[in-house]
Every structure is written in C-alpha cells, then in structure tokens.
Motif scaffolding. Structure first.
Motif, PDB file in Angstrom:
ATOM      1  N   GLY A 164       0.888  -1.261  -0.096  1.00  0.00           N
ATOM      2  CA  GLY A 164       0.008  -0.088   0.091  1.00  0.00           C
ATOM      3  C   GLY A 164       0.813   1.330   0.073  1.00  0.00           C
ATOM      4  O   GLY A 164       0.329   2.350   0.186  1.00  0.00           O
ATOM      5  N   VAL A 165       2.224   1.131   0.016  1.00  0.00           N
ATOM      6  CA  VAL A 165       2.923   2.147   0.114  1.00  0.00           C
ATOM      7  C   VAL A 165       3.846   2.341  -1.233  1.00  0.00           C
ATOM      8  O   VAL A 165       4.398   1.238  -1.673  1.00  0.00           O
ATOM      9  CB  VAL A 165       3.934   2.133   1.321  1.00  0.00           C
ATOM     10  CG1 VAL A 165       4.966   3.174   1.166  1.00  0.00           C
ATOM     11  CG2 VAL A 165       3.085   2.511   2.619  1.00  0.00           C
ATOM     12  N   LEU A 166       4.043   3.424  -1.714  1.00  0.00           N
ATOM     13  CA  LEU A 166       5.027   3.946  -2.912  1.00  0.00           C
ATOM     14  C   LEU A 166       6.127   4.688  -2.395  1.00  0.00           C
ATOM     15  O   LEU A 166       5.869   5.529  -1.380  1.00  0.00           O
ATOM     16  CB  LEU A 166       4.548   4.606  -4.045  1.00  0.00           C
ATOM     17  CG  LEU A 166       3.151   3.750  -4.786  1.00  0.00           C
ATOM     18  CD1 LEU A 166       2.719   4.677  -5.588  1.00  0.00           C
ATOM     19  CD2 LEU A 166       3.464   2.533  -5.288  1.00  0.00           C
ATOM     20  N   PHE A 167       7.414   4.451  -2.835  1.00  0.00           N
ATOM     21  CA  PHE A 167       8.574   5.287  -2.400  1.00  0.00           C
ATOM     22  C   PHE A 167       9.343   5.740  -3.501  1.00  0.00           C
ATOM     23  O   PHE A 167       9.464   5.018  -4.605  1.00  0.00           O
ATOM     24  CB  PHE A 167       9.668   4.347  -1.393  1.00  0.00           C
ATOM     25  CG  PHE A 167      10.695   5.082  -1.271  1.00  0.00           C
ATOM     26  CD1 PHE A 167      11.037   5.898  -0.343  1.00  0.00           C
ATOM     27  CD2 PHE A 167      12.015   4.881  -2.235  1.00  0.00           C
ATOM     28  CE1 PHE A 167      12.182   6.779  -0.211  1.00  0.00           C
ATOM     29  CE2 PHE A 167      13.175   5.395  -2.108  1.00  0.00           C
ATOM     30  CZ  PHE A 167      13.266   6.476  -1.039  1.00  0.00           C
ATOM     31  N   VAL A 168       9.572   7.133  -3.465  1.00  0.00           N
ATOM     32  CA  VAL A 168      10.301   7.728  -4.570  1.00  0.00           C
ATOM     33  C   VAL A 168      11.431   8.591  -3.963  1.00  0.00           C
ATOM     34  O   VAL A 168      11.399   9.169  -3.009  1.00  0.00           O
ATOM     35  CB  VAL A 168       9.385   8.853  -5.348  1.00  0.00           C
ATOM     36  CG1 VAL A 168      10.147   9.453  -6.342  1.00  0.00           C
ATOM     37  CG2 VAL A 168       8.289   7.974  -6.009  1.00  0.00           C
ATOM     38  N   PRO A 169      12.596   8.506  -4.493  1.00  0.00           N
ATOM     39  CA  PRO A 169      13.657   9.142  -3.827  1.00  0.00           C
ATOM     40  C   PRO A 169      13.502  10.643  -4.391  1.00  0.00           C
ATOM     41  O   PRO A 169      13.232  10.858  -5.494  1.00  0.00           O
ATOM     42  CB  PRO A 169      14.970   8.911  -4.543  1.00  0.00           C
ATOM     43  CG  PRO A 169      14.469   8.130  -5.867  1.00  0.00           C
ATOM     44  CD  PRO A 169      13.238   7.511  -5.389  1.00  0.00           C
ATOM     45  N   PHE A 170      13.687  11.664  -3.677  1.00  0.00           N
ATOM     46  CA  PHE A 170      13.320  13.169  -3.883  1.00  0.00           C
ATOM     47  C   PHE A 170      14.518  13.771  -4.681  1.00  0.00           C
ATOM     48  O   PHE A 170      14.312  15.047  -4.804  1.00  0.00           O
ATOM     49  CB  PHE A 170      12.912  13.961  -2.471  1.00  0.00           C
ATOM     50  CG  PHE A 170      14.202  14.389  -1.786  1.00  0.00           C
ATOM     51  CD1 PHE A 170      14.689  15.562  -1.802  1.00  0.00           C
ATOM     52  CD2 PHE A 170      14.739  13.315  -0.633  1.00  0.00           C
ATOM     53  CE1 PHE A 170      15.938  15.861  -1.136  1.00  0.00           C
ATOM     54  CE2 PHE A 170      15.887  13.807  -0.174  1.00  0.00           C
ATOM     55  CZ  PHE A 170      16.606  15.047  -0.293  1.00  0.00           C
ATOM     56  N   HIS A 171      15.672  13.394  -4.890  1.00  0.00           N
ATOM     57  CA  HIS A 171      16.982  14.154  -5.230  1.00  0.00           C
ATOM     58  C   HIS A 171      16.568  14.673  -6.715  1.00  0.00           C
ATOM     59  O   HIS A 171      17.417  15.680  -7.009  1.00  0.00           O
ATOM     60  CB  HIS A 171      18.114  13.088  -5.300  1.00  0.00           C
ATOM     61  CG  HIS A 171      18.265  12.588  -4.199  1.00  0.00           C
ATOM     62  ND1 HIS A 171      18.865  13.149  -2.959  1.00  0.00           N
ATOM     63  CD2 HIS A 171      18.214  11.225  -3.623  1.00  0.00           C
ATOM     64  CE1 HIS A 171      18.951  12.200  -1.849  1.00  0.00           C
ATOM     65  NE2 HIS A 171      18.503  11.118  -2.355  1.00  0.00           N
ATOM     66  N   TYR A 172      15.894  14.041  -7.534  1.00  0.00           N
ATOM     67  CA  TYR A 172      15.883  14.283  -8.935  1.00  0.00           C
ATOM     68  C   TYR A 172      15.088  15.434  -9.435  1.00  0.00           C
ATOM     69  O   TYR A 172      14.013  15.460  -9.097  1.00  0.00           O
ATOM     70  CB  TYR A 172      15.351  13.016  -9.582  1.00  0.00           C
ATOM     71  CG  TYR A 172      16.262  12.066  -9.420  1.00  0.00           C
ATOM     72  CD1 TYR A 172      17.533  11.817 -10.088  1.00  0.00           C
ATOM     73  CD2 TYR A 172      16.158  11.014  -8.506  1.00  0.00           C
ATOM     74  CE1 TYR A 172      18.497  10.689  -9.802  1.00  0.00           C
ATOM     75  CE2 TYR A 172      17.016  10.061  -8.177  1.00  0.00           C
ATOM     76  CZ  TYR A 172      17.970   9.757  -8.559  1.00  0.00           C
ATOM     77  OH  TYR A 172      18.848   8.681  -8.348  1.00  0.00           O
ATOM     78  N   GLY A 173      15.821  16.351 -10.204  1.00  0.00           N
ATOM     79  CA  GLY A 173      15.095  17.489 -10.821  1.00  0.00           C
ATOM     80  C   GLY A 173      15.423  17.573 -12.250  1.00  0.00           C
ATOM     81  O   GLY A 173      15.295  16.544 -12.938  1.00  0.00           O
ATOM     82  N   TYR A 174      15.707  18.876 -12.745  1.00  0.00           N
ATOM     83  CA  TYR A 174      15.735  18.965 -14.299  1.00  0.00           C
ATOM     84  C   TYR A 174      16.918  19.580 -14.695  1.00  0.00           C
ATOM     85  O   TYR A 174      17.007  19.723 -15.924  1.00  0.00           O
ATOM     86  CB  TYR A 174      14.230  19.720 -14.629  1.00  0.00           C
ATOM     87  CG  TYR A 174      13.246  19.080 -14.199  1.00  0.00           C
ATOM     88  CD1 TYR A 174      12.567  18.073 -14.830  1.00  0.00           C
ATOM     89  CD2 TYR A 174      12.488  19.868 -13.077  1.00  0.00           C
ATOM     90  CE1 TYR A 174      11.598  17.368 -14.140  1.00  0.00           C
ATOM     91  CE2 TYR A 174      11.204  19.041 -12.379  1.00  0.00           C
ATOM     92  CZ  TYR A 174      10.829  18.014 -13.191  1.00  0.00           C
ATOM     93  OH  TYR A 174       9.692  17.503 -12.477  1.00  0.00           O
ATOM     94  N   TRP A 175      18.102  19.730 -13.902  1.00  0.00           N
ATOM     95  CA  TRP A 175      19.277  20.373 -14.519  1.00  0.00           C
ATOM     96  C   TRP A 175      19.794  19.625 -15.578  1.00  0.00           C
ATOM     97  O   TRP A 175      20.529  20.284 -16.533  1.00  0.00           O
ATOM     98  CB  TRP A 175      20.085  21.003 -13.327  1.00  0.00           C
ATOM     99  CG  TRP A 175      20.719  19.757 -12.744  1.00  0.00           C
ATOM    100  CD1 TRP A 175      20.205  18.924 -11.438  1.00  0.00           C
ATOM    101  CD2 TRP A 175      21.935  19.085 -13.083  1.00  0.00           C
ATOM    102  NE1 TRP A 175      21.064  18.152 -11.272  1.00  0.00           N
ATOM    103  CE2 TRP A 175      22.076  18.039 -12.018  1.00  0.00           C
ATOM    104  CE3 TRP A 175      22.740  19.098 -14.159  1.00  0.00           C
ATOM    105  CZ2 TRP A 175      23.204  17.058 -12.023  1.00  0.00           C
ATOM    106  CZ3 TRP A 175      23.788  18.308 -14.138  1.00  0.00           C
ATOM    107  CH2 TRP A 175      23.989  17.272 -13.122  1.00  0.00           C
ATOM    108  N   ASP A 176      19.680  18.222 -15.579  1.00  0.00           N
ATOM    109  CA  ASP A 176      20.453  17.594 -16.500  1.00  0.00           C
ATOM    110  C   ASP A 176      19.398  16.989 -17.642  1.00  0.00           C
ATOM    111  O   ASP A 176      19.743  15.946 -18.225  1.00  0.00           O
ATOM    112  CB  ASP A 176      21.425  16.545 -15.733  1.00  0.00           C
ATOM    113  CG  ASP A 176      20.600  15.432 -14.777  1.00  0.00           C
ATOM    114  OD1 ASP A 176      19.375  15.674 -14.596  1.00  0.00           O
ATOM    115  OD2 ASP A 176      20.924  14.431 -14.378  1.00  0.00           O
ATOM    116  N   THR A 177      18.270  17.278 -17.749  1.00  0.00           N
ATOM    117  CA  THR A 177      17.377  16.941 -18.522  1.00  0.00           C
ATOM    118  C   THR A 177      16.849  18.151 -19.405  1.00  0.00           C
ATOM    119  O   THR A 177      16.949  19.177 -18.976  1.00  0.00           O
ATOM    120  CB  THR A 177      16.022  16.342 -17.987  1.00  0.00           C
ATOM    121  OG1 THR A 177      15.315  17.310 -17.307  1.00  0.00           O
ATOM    122  CG2 THR A 177      16.663  15.042 -17.162  1.00  0.00           C
TER     123      THR A 177
END
Length: 791
Positions: A723-736
């Motif tokens: 019932g739980v989802l986990f996502v790391p919060f580090h990722y943004g868009y500077w390298d996309t």
C-alpha cells in the motif's frame, strides 16, 4: 588503508569489529584521481564532509592547484578515518565544467553575464528601494544547511539587525526544524543530548524513521562493526521500507504512514504498564510524568496494531527491549520529521528516554538527527527561525542581550512575533508581501513541495529573485540575479555536525573564475548597504572567516552553544571538538545534561514551548507554571489521524526519501561520475504483493499521480510495506531538457511535483511523507534488470 575502488557496490567497506565499551578501530579510506598517488600529492588540506550531517573528517589532496582526491582523518572522533561514497567521490563536482564563474543578471527575459559591481549595485539598489517604499518586511532571506558558521552568522546580523526583517530561514526547515523543536520542547533548548560515542556503549539502538545506512553511512559502519564484535547491540528499526537497517534489525516495525504517534504512545504505554521506568530519575529530573501516564493509559499495543497495521506482539517485543536495556541509544530522522504529527512524535522518543532515565551517560542518549552538513550552524547562528545563540525571541532579556552584542537597540531586532518560517515566506512572496527573495545555497524549485506552485511564484514579475549558488540550478534559471559562489575546498570556515562536533575546513584551492565565498558576498553587501550600529559605527566589523568566528564566539558566550574556548588553531591538526567548549570544558562536552537540565530554566530556555497539536506558542506564565527548575519536560500528545488517507481514486500512500549516492537536489552528487552512474534517475518502489496484483514488473515505467501532480519512474519491486510507494526526492531537471520543469502538462521526475503544501503545526516542517497516490503503467520494461539507486 582502504581505497574507494568499489565503494559503490560495497558502500560501507571492510569490517573492523570491536566490542562494547571498546574504542572503534581506525580504518583510513582514500580515493585519488587516476594517476595520483599519496606520495605525489603537493599538499593535504584539512576539511570535513559537506554532503551529509555526519561531519566525517577528511584531508583534501591538492595537485597543481587542483583537488585530486580525499582521505579520511584517522585522529578524528567522528569517523576514525572512514569515508562514505559521497565523501569519496563528491569532490569531483567542484571541477564540473558548468560551474558558475561570473554573475548573471536578467535582461530582456534572459540571464546574461555581468561584473560584480553591476551585480551588487543591482542588489543594493533593489534592497534600498524596497526598504524605502515597503519596509523591511518586503525582503526575505532563504538560506541553506550547507554554508559555513561564519556565513550564517553574518547573514543573521544582516537580516535581523541590518535590514530589520523577520523573514530569515534556512532549508533546514525541510529537514531538521522538527529536531530543533523536539529538543526545545523536552529540554528547553536546541542541542543534541547524545553523542556518536554512545553507539560504542549501547545495548539497544533504536532508529525511528532513520535510514542511517544511507543518510549517515559512516555511523552505520560503526554499528556494523559493533554487530560483528563482542556483546553486539540489538537494533530496533521503525521504517516502512526494507532498508539495510531493517534487514539487520532484531525488531522491524513497519507502521502505516502517518501513524508514528500511535506506535510511540503504545511503546510508552507498555513501558509504564510493566513499570520499567526509572522513578528516581522521573521524580527528581522531570516534570509532567502524570500527564503522560493519563494520556497513554488506553494506548495498548492492540489499540496501536489496529491503527498502525503492525502486530501487537511485535510492538510488545520492541517495548521489552527498550524497557529492559541498561543502555538505550535512539536516533530520529525524516521518517518522523516529515510525517504526520512530526514534533509530537519526535518528543515521544525523548519521553522514552526520560521515563527510562536514559540521558547523559555512556550508551544512553538520543540524537534528533540532522540531514545536512551545517544544519546545526543554521540553527545556532540564527539563520533560521530562531535568534542567534539559542536565545528566546519571547524573552526581553535575551533580545536585550543580543542587542548588546550587536550594539543596537532591542527595537532594531524584530521580535514582536515569531520569526517567519520558510513555508510562510514563500506564501508571503506568492501574495506579494515579500518583493525580494535572496536564496543562498539551496534549490527550492526542486526541494519544496508542490513544485508547480513554487515555479509559478518564483516567476512573478513583482518578485525579485536572487540566487547565490555554484551552478545554474533549476531555481537559478528562474532568478533575476545570479551570484556565483565558492564552495567547500575553495574557502575557509567552520561547521558543526549532528552531534555538536565543530570542524574547521581550510581553503585548499582557488574557486573558478569570479566565484566568491558566500562570506565575501555577504560582507560586500553589508558594506555597500552601509549598515550601522546605534553609535553610527559599522554594524559588521569582521572582514575574513577567522574574525567572523571570533565575533560569533562573543555572541555564543554563556549560551548552550558556547564556542568561547575554541580557536582556529585548536581545530587544526587534531580531532573536531563538541560544543560547549569554554573554561569549564576546554576539550569540549561529549554529553549534555549529566547532572541537570540547565537550559530548561525559564530565564535560560530558548522557547516556552508550543501546543503539540495546534502549534500555538505558550507564554512565559504557562512555562513558569511547569516549575521546571532544571528539569526536563515530559510532554504527551494524543494520536490524530492524518489529513489524507487512501481512497478508491488514490489507493496508495506515497513517501519520499534518499539514496546513499545522492544529496539534496543532486546538484553536486549528480556531477560526480561514480555517484551519478550508481543512481542516474528516479525510480518508484512498490511491494511485491502490490506489483503482482497490478501485473507490474521490475523496470516497468510507471506514472505516480497525486492530487498535486505526477512523475514517471522505473519500478523497483521490494519487500516494502504493501500500500506504500517510495520515490527518492533528489531528482530535478538540470540534466534533462526543460530545466525549469517538465514539458507543459507532462509528468516529470521530481518527487515534489506530487507533494502537498502542508506542514507540521509545531515545527512548520513540510509533510513530504503522507500524501495519497495512484500508479499506472506507462511502458513495459525491455529487460528484467532492477532499477539503480540503493544498496
């Protein structure tokens, strides 16, 4: 000696087992760039880690004026020579080709290079205009947990006595605000009671919402070495994920998200029911025990099991360990701080220690941990929602004392209402009250919740945004003025880790191009603004790091975080020292509160406390009625259901967190090749039972959607709580592509596209860990290989 050769696949390195009450053996970790050997290094420059809160001491290798590697410092009490993966590899980001090397100013909608005079004249002109037309409340300062003590202190003087604004806070609001509040609620002031050395002596180590193995990996090495030695400790882990800590725990409790308070009240209930409390300690050194007894009387393990979905027998087993041990060490981090009833729950961990008398002796301590390397400095220097030196904004004597240190009138320091916390600052910017926001060393366009809202408010025409950073971050892309900063290894200063250890980090190399130390930028601004004290003399008299440190020492004198016995000379060559360091404790103070809880006295305390449910501050009269008299305060609270619970439309709970290979928004670690290769992109963790039910496979591209927004990530199937989802919060868009965010209307990779604008009522820390979500398939994986990113 250990190298960094395979510290990606083997993050914690070789074991050096040792027994309880023994000294942790030395192991020196080293990583040098190709072709460099220790004997070919020109100089070794002293430093400590800037990529987590552990404070790992290290030396920087310099070859031909460039950083060429690092090695652990064997003499230091924190790490005894060990370094984690971010320590070993992260320094390479300093030489990234996309470092900012000149100021940028927005002209005709575009950021263009300019010289420093133009940049500072622009900043000063806007500041003066706003002060004249709208007053100091039109200016907000939002800083970091990654600058140096000398820089925070200078910024605090600029903000509070120079500009006279109440709007000054750090991104520590996102990670350790609850730690500070919990310590103030229980002990009257901030400052960790425990020490890392307690890991050497403890019989039971309880980690509440704290994935120590990945957030402070060197201290996890310490625990691993104890587990392999004589008289190993028993571990208790409270975490919905099957983390490395959970896998080694004797008792793993995986509660439903948002129910920490129910679990902790049940643990307290059991310890009180079985009379495993230290009555003499409670009677002589605490107040409020009777209130706790009444609050948890009905909070049985069976009651908690129905709320937390954790077997009652497992809760009883954890209570048995906590209640029977002679030496209990507890740590707390984001699984509590960023969740429902954050401060109330963190305070209950303190209560466990208080009713068991587990404070102030070897192996008996609590660490309300920090997440960032200099979060403690942000708090003690007043660059967050407090006054410098842990002074109480509600206490006129404290305000007058600070005014005397700065030679200003007490009225020059805003103190009619609580200092503005970061979440309110961004709301004031959104509403148009704050018209200039100076952001130093942090990246709110990735780290704050509800990112579409943050991007919108940062791009308002009426808001002048200044960003001081190393790279053109997602936030810098939205700025009106960008100031290139120097970083660790390129400037000198001190910083204090999570167990109060002060380290000196020397300048090893020159910064690139025109980049300047944050201290130099702040001092230049202060001089151009011509801030004056009450005698019409310059408000800020220091001109370099060491003189700034000496000025801070005067401010800290007589306060809990007393630095008066420290000097740069004392911090060079040996181990870091734990504050307070003064005439009584010239070699530092390993544990606080050995005899009495000095700082809980009404005349001394940093805070009169807050209601743990509403967050309303208590006044002096309410606090005095507690009759603390050097005693700690046991503050109970009831469990309340979280604001969001799963529905048919959003059947999952979504939580976010970290990986061992990245820090904050990845602006540094994403530019270190080994770290980036180990965890190149966001992923989504799901329980195997949920994946089977939804017919999803390892590596499938899935969409996670919440009422705020959505993201895409590859699926990793684990033994996560169903019932739980986990996502790391580090990722943004500077390298996309599309640096300001995902393409219009399309899901991105930043976890905070999905998180709500809600915060704990006491600490004002955002609640990143209790949102509801749904998940759907986007694309089947072409292979069965697992997503990268965690050991």
């Amino acid at each position: 000696m250990s190298t960094g050769a395979d510290r990606i696949n083997d993050p914690w390195g070789d074991r050096t087992p040792y027994g309880r009450d023994s000294e942790w053996p030395v192991r020196i970790d080293t990583f040098l760039r190709d072709g460099v050997r220790p004997e070919t290094v020109d100089t070794w420059s002293q430093a400590a880690s800037i990529l987590h809160s552990d404070g790992d001491a290290m030396d920087i290798a310099v070859v031909d004026g460039q950083i060429a590697g690092v090695r652990g410092r064997a003499v230091d009490r924190v790490n005894r020579g060990r370094l984690g993966p971010k320590d070993l590899y992260g320094w390479q980001a300093n030489a990234s080709p996309d470092r900012l090397t000149s100021p940028l100013v927005r002209r005709d909608g575009h950021l263009v290079p300019c010289d420093w005079d133009t940049a500072m004249d622009t900043l000063v002109s806007r500041s003066r205009d706003l002060l004249k037309t709208r007053g100091p409340e039109a200016i907000g300062l939002y800083t970091s947990g990654q600058l140096f003590l000398e820089e925070y202190y200078t910024l605090a003087v600029i903000g509070r006595a120079g500009l006279g604004t109440n709007h000054l806070d750090g991104n520590t609001r996102l990670c350790t605000a609850t730690a500070a509040e919990a310590l103030k609620e229980s002990f009257g002031c901030d400052g960790q009671p425990g020490t890392y050395a307690d890991f050497d002596h403890a019989d039971v180590i309880a980690l509440f919402g704290h994935n120590l193995a990945e957030t402070q990996p060197v201290q996890w090495m310490r625990i691993l070495d104890r587990l392999d030695g004589a008289q190993p400790p028993s571990l208790i882990c409270v975490d919905p994920r099957p983390t490395p800590v959970a896998r080694r725990a004797r008792v793993h409790l995986a509660p439903r998200l948002g129910t920490n308070m129910a679990l902790l009240n049940a643990l307290l209930h059991e310890i009180i029911r079985t009379d495993r409390v230290d009555h003499p300690f409670i009677d002589t050194r605490t107040v409020g025990f009777e209130n706790l007894v009444a609050q948890v009387r009905s909070c049985t393990p069976q009651w908690a099991a129905g709320i937390c979905d954790v077997p009652a027998a497992r809760i009883e087993e954890a209570a048995e360990l906590i209640g029977t041990t002679d030496r209990l060490m507890s740590t707390v981090l984001q699984g509590v701080y960023q969740s429902h009833q954050a401060t109330a729950a963190a305070v209950q961990v303190n209560n466990l220690h208080l009713i068991r008398g587990m404070i102030g002796r070897p192996g008996a301590g609590v660490l309300q941990m920090n997440g960032q390397p200099t979060a403690q400095n942000t708090r003690e220097c007043g660059a967050n929602g407090d006054l410098p030196g842990f002074r109480n904004w509600q206490n006129p004597a404290h305000v007058a004392d600070l005014a005397s240190v700065w030679n200003v009138t007490p009225s020059a320091i805003p103190h009619d209402e609580p200092p503005t916390h970061a979440m309110k600052m961004f709301r004031l910017a959104e509403e148009g009250t704050i018209r200039m926001l100076w952001i130093s060393g942090t990246n709110p366009a990735v780290s704050l919740p509800d990112l579409s809202r943050i991007r919108s408010l940062l791009t308002q025409e009426r808001l002048f945004v200044v960003v001081q950073d190393l790279y053109l971050t997602e936030t810098a892309h939205l700025a009106d003025l960008v100031l290139p900063a120097a970083t660790w290894g390129e400037k000198t200063g001190t910083f204090t880790n999570a167990d109060r250890t002060v380290h000196l980090s020397d300048k090893a190399v020159e910064p690139p191009g025109q980049a300047r130390a944050d201290l130099d930028i702040f001092l230049d601004y202060a001089a151009r603004m011509d801030f004056r004290d009450k005698d019409d003399e310059p408000l800020i008299t220091w001109r370099d790091p060491e003189s700034a440190f000496e000025a801070w020492k005067k401010c800290s004198k007589g306060r809990p975080c007393d630095y008066t016995g420290l000097t740069y000379t004392a911090l060079r060559g040996g181990s870091g020292l734990q504050w307070p360091v003064d005439e009584q404790s010239p070699q530092g103070t390993e544990r606080l509160y050995g005899d009495r809880f000095t700082w809980s006295d009404p005349e001394q305390c940093e805070s009169y406390g807050k209601d743990l449910i509403t967050g309303e501050p208590y006044d002096e009269a309410v606090y005095r009625a507690l009759a603390t008299d050097g005693r700690a305060i046991i503050r109970p609270a009831p469990y309340l259901p979280p604001d969001e619970t799963p529905t048919a439309a959003y059947p999952f709970q979504l939580t976010s967190g970290r990986t061992i290979y990245h820090f904050h928004t990845r602006t540094k670690t994403g530019r270190a090749p080994q770290l980036n290769s180990a965890a190149p992109d966001v992923w989504v963790e799901m329980a195997d039972t949920d994946a089977t039910r939804l017919e999803l496979g390892e590596g499938d591209l899935v969409e996670v959607r919440t009422p705020r927004g959505a993201l895409h990530g590859r699926l990793r199937i684990t033994a996560l709580r169903p019932g739980v989802l986990f996502v790391p919060f580090h990722y943004g868009y500077w390298d996309t592509p599309g640096l300001s965010g995902p393409r219009a209307g399309r899901p991105g990779r930043a976890a905070n596209e999905t998180t709500p604008t809600r915060w704990d009522p006491v600490s004002k820390q955002p609640l990143f860990k209790t949102t509801v979500a749904t998940v759907s398939l986007v694309e089947r994986s072409q292979s069965s290989s697992p997503a990268q990113g965690a050991p």
